[in-house]
Write a protein that holds these residues in place. Structure first.
Motif, short mmCIF file in Angstrom:
data_model
loop_
_atom_site.label_atom_id
_atom_site.label_comp_id
_atom_site.label_asym_id
_atom_site.label_seq_id
_atom_site.Cartn_x
_atom_site.Cartn_y
_atom_site.Cartn_z
N UNK B 51 21.55 25.66 -31.64
CA UNK B 51 22.45 26.40 -32.53
C UNK B 51 21.57 27.38 -33.31
N UNK B 52 21.88 28.71 -33.27
CA UNK B 52 20.94 29.72 -33.77
C UNK B 52 20.18 29.39 -35.07
N UNK B 53 20.75 29.55 -36.22
CA UNK B 53 19.98 29.41 -37.46
C UNK B 53 19.72 27.94 -37.79
N UNK B 54 20.75 27.13 -37.50
CA UNK B 54 20.70 25.72 -37.87
C UNK B 54 19.53 25.00 -37.22
N UNK B 55 19.31 25.24 -35.93
CA UNK B 55 18.26 24.49 -35.25
C UNK B 55 16.89 24.90 -35.77
N UNK B 56 16.78 26.16 -36.19
CA UNK B 56 15.53 26.61 -36.78
C UNK B 56 15.28 25.90 -38.12
N UNK B 57 16.35 25.78 -38.90
CA UNK B 57 16.23 25.10 -40.19
C UNK B 57 15.85 23.63 -40.01
N UNK B 58 16.50 23.00 -39.02
CA UNK B 58 16.21 21.58 -38.78
C UNK B 58 14.76 21.41 -38.34
N UNK B 59 14.27 22.34 -37.49
CA UNK B 59 12.87 22.26 -37.06
C UNK B 59 11.94 22.35 -38.26
N UNK B 60 12.26 23.25 -39.19
CA UNK B 60 11.43 23.40 -40.39
C UNK B 60 11.48 22.14 -41.25
N UNK B 61 12.69 21.58 -41.38
CA UNK B 61 12.84 20.37 -42.19
C UNK B 61 12.02 19.22 -41.61
N UNK B 62 12.12 19.06 -40.28
CA UNK B 62 11.37 17.98 -39.61
C UNK B 62 9.87 18.17 -39.83
N UNK B 65 9.05 17.15 -43.38
CA UNK B 65 9.11 15.69 -43.55
C UNK B 65 7.90 15.03 -42.92
N UNK B 66 7.50 15.53 -41.74
CA UNK B 66 6.37 14.92 -41.05
C UNK B 66 5.04 15.31 -41.66
N UNK B 67 5.01 16.46 -42.35
CA UNK B 67 3.74 17.00 -42.79
C UNK B 67 3.34 16.62 -44.20
N UNK B 68 4.16 15.84 -44.89
CA UNK B 68 3.79 15.50 -46.26
C UNK B 68 3.97 14.00 -46.48
N UNK B 69 3.27 13.47 -47.49
CA UNK B 69 3.28 12.02 -47.67
C UNK B 69 4.64 11.49 -48.11
#
Lengths: 238, 221
Positions: B51-62, B65-69
């Protein structure tokens, strides 16, 4: 943001402590992971049993509980260590217990024929490990070791709870004095995120270098990545 | 036992004193598991359907979440959300924080499992002109479900262990209970040791169980 601006240098010094803890713990973690991974592969019971016990012990309970135990309970048994040393040793061994599984999986990837060939041309076990086994295990090992190192940077936040004055600790104390939780924790999150992104980039470079250096074809490298991805998914729980 | 660091008569009462904490720990880890299992699935479906913008946002969120304690994320939801008028009980905050953090990891598991479904299955569903939702619900997810069970199980155990971090945001789980007893009596050795044993006693058999499932349900690769 103006209210927290004066505290940014203080937070950055905490970030340096975070880097120190992560670096020292990683220096401990890598040899420990090899020792545990190799130990568990050994067929001598006095090697694999203790190795298996240590791995299950550290993986079985929470890293935070281990940290508290080493910080509060160990001194009662006569072992007094500074908070920094406690954090480095506990976090290093904890992550080593997880990544020893990656070491084990990467060594399993080296065909037995290679070891037999090394034996038949009279290589000593130590030389066999360093010039035959390790180079072939590296392409599988590097990505999962990389994940473990990134995981280590996240784990260092726990050190704040045993009074190590790293980034999270300092963020906490700035929040108590300024009450600007949103800004302060955002700064902390951004710093951690930047660290893990930079590390991920560095690991990517090392990965490429290893794959080029040891002359693996693209398909082998891809297979290696797939294996390590599944290993890090199922084994290297954060 | 006099003189020794370990006091058996004190230790003997601890398991029953710690038990309420064990219950909260289990409650939190099961709640967080439910959040992580559902959210992770949502993330992976959004990313997979591009899904255009949404999937990009979800990728950033993931990635965030994975990159910080986890600890910093917990502090974030605990201290920052009230500033925006959202006030939850510590237990709920803990369940949400833990679950959201782990949803980034379970999302990767689903993604791996969905990627492992052969392209022929998608083509066959298309050839039979199954709708998008029927393809997902009747073809893809049932097959991916099998592959997903062992790794998700590992993350449930990880959540059980990491729920100890909720003590930092005043949730009265096992570690917090042990700490309270320890600081009241000023004896740290016994409560912390027994709390650690509780974690071990629960998570070790559970992880053996997951290894059994791995052998019988197959591993993602």
């Amino acid at each position: 943001l103006h209210a927290v601006w004066p505290f940014v240098p203080y937070l950055l010094r905490g970030f340096v402590v975070t880097l120190q803890v992560a670096a020292l713990a990683t220096v401990l973690m890598i040899p420990a992971a090899f020792a545990l991974g190799l130990g568990r592969r050994s067929d001598r019971w006095y090697l694999w049993r203790p190795a298996a016990f240590i791995v299950e012990f550290f993986r079985g309970s929470s890293a935070l509980v281990q940290l508290f135990w080493a910080f509060y309970a160990l001194p009662l048994l006569g072992v007094r260590l500074s908070p920094l040393v406690v954090a480095v040793v506990v976090l290093g061994l904890n992550e080593a217990a997880y990544s020893s599984e990656a070491v084990r999986a990467s060594l399993k990837n080296v065909p037995d024929g290679q070891l037999e060939a090394a034996k038949s041309i009279g290589l000593s076990p130590v030389r066999t490990f360093f010039i035959v086994t390790l180079p072939q295990a590296l392409p599988v090992l590097i990505p999962s070791m990389g994940n473990a190192i990134i995981g280590m940077t996240r784990l260092t936040a726990l050190a704040s709870l045993v009074t190590v004055q790293e980034l999270t600790f300092r963020a906490q104390s700035v929040v108590t004095t300024t009450t600007k939780a949103t800004q302060v924790y955002t700064i902390a999150l951004v710093l951690y995120l930047a660290l893990s992104l930079v590390l991920a980039g560095v690991i990517r470079l090392v990965e490429n270098w290893v794959n080029r250096h040891y002359g693996f074809s693209k398909s082998v490298a891809a297979a290696a990545r797939a294996t390590s991805a599944s290993v890090s998914q199922t084994v290297l729980a954060p | 036992m006099s003189g020794g660091a370990w006091d058996w008569s004190f230790a003997a009462h601890l398991p029953s004193q710690l038990w309420p904490g064990v219950e909260v720990t289990i409650e939190c880890s099961l709640g967080a598991s439910a959040v992580a299992i559902v959210l992770g699935l949502i993330w992976s479906i959004i990313r997979y359907s591009r899904v255009p913008v949404l999937s990009w946002l979800v990728a950033a969120l993931v990635q965030i979440l994975r990159g910080s304690p986890l600890l910093v994320q917990l502090y974030f939801v605990f201290y920052v959300l009230p500033n925006f008028g959202i006030t939850l009980a510590p237990v709920l905050t803990g369940i949400m924080g833990l679950g959201i953090y782990f949803s980034a990891f379970t999302a990767e598991v689903y993604r791996g499992a969905i990627a492992a479904i052969p392209a022929g299955q998608w083509e066959a569903a298309k050839a039979l002109s199954l709708s998008r939702s029927r393809t997902w619900l009747r073809v893809v997810l049932p097959q991916a479900g099998r592959l997903v069970v062992p790794p998700i199980g590992n993350y449930v155990i990880a959540m059980f262990k990491d729920s100890a971090l909720l003590s930092a945001i005043t949730v009265q789980e096992l570690l917090a209970t042990a700490n309270n007893i320890a600081s009241l009596q000023y004896r740290y050795l016994e409560p912390l040791t027994i709390a650690g044993l509780f974690y071990l006693i629960i998570s070790y058999p559970a992880s053996r169980g997951i290894r059994y499932l791995e052998r019988h349900m197959g591993r993602l690769s």
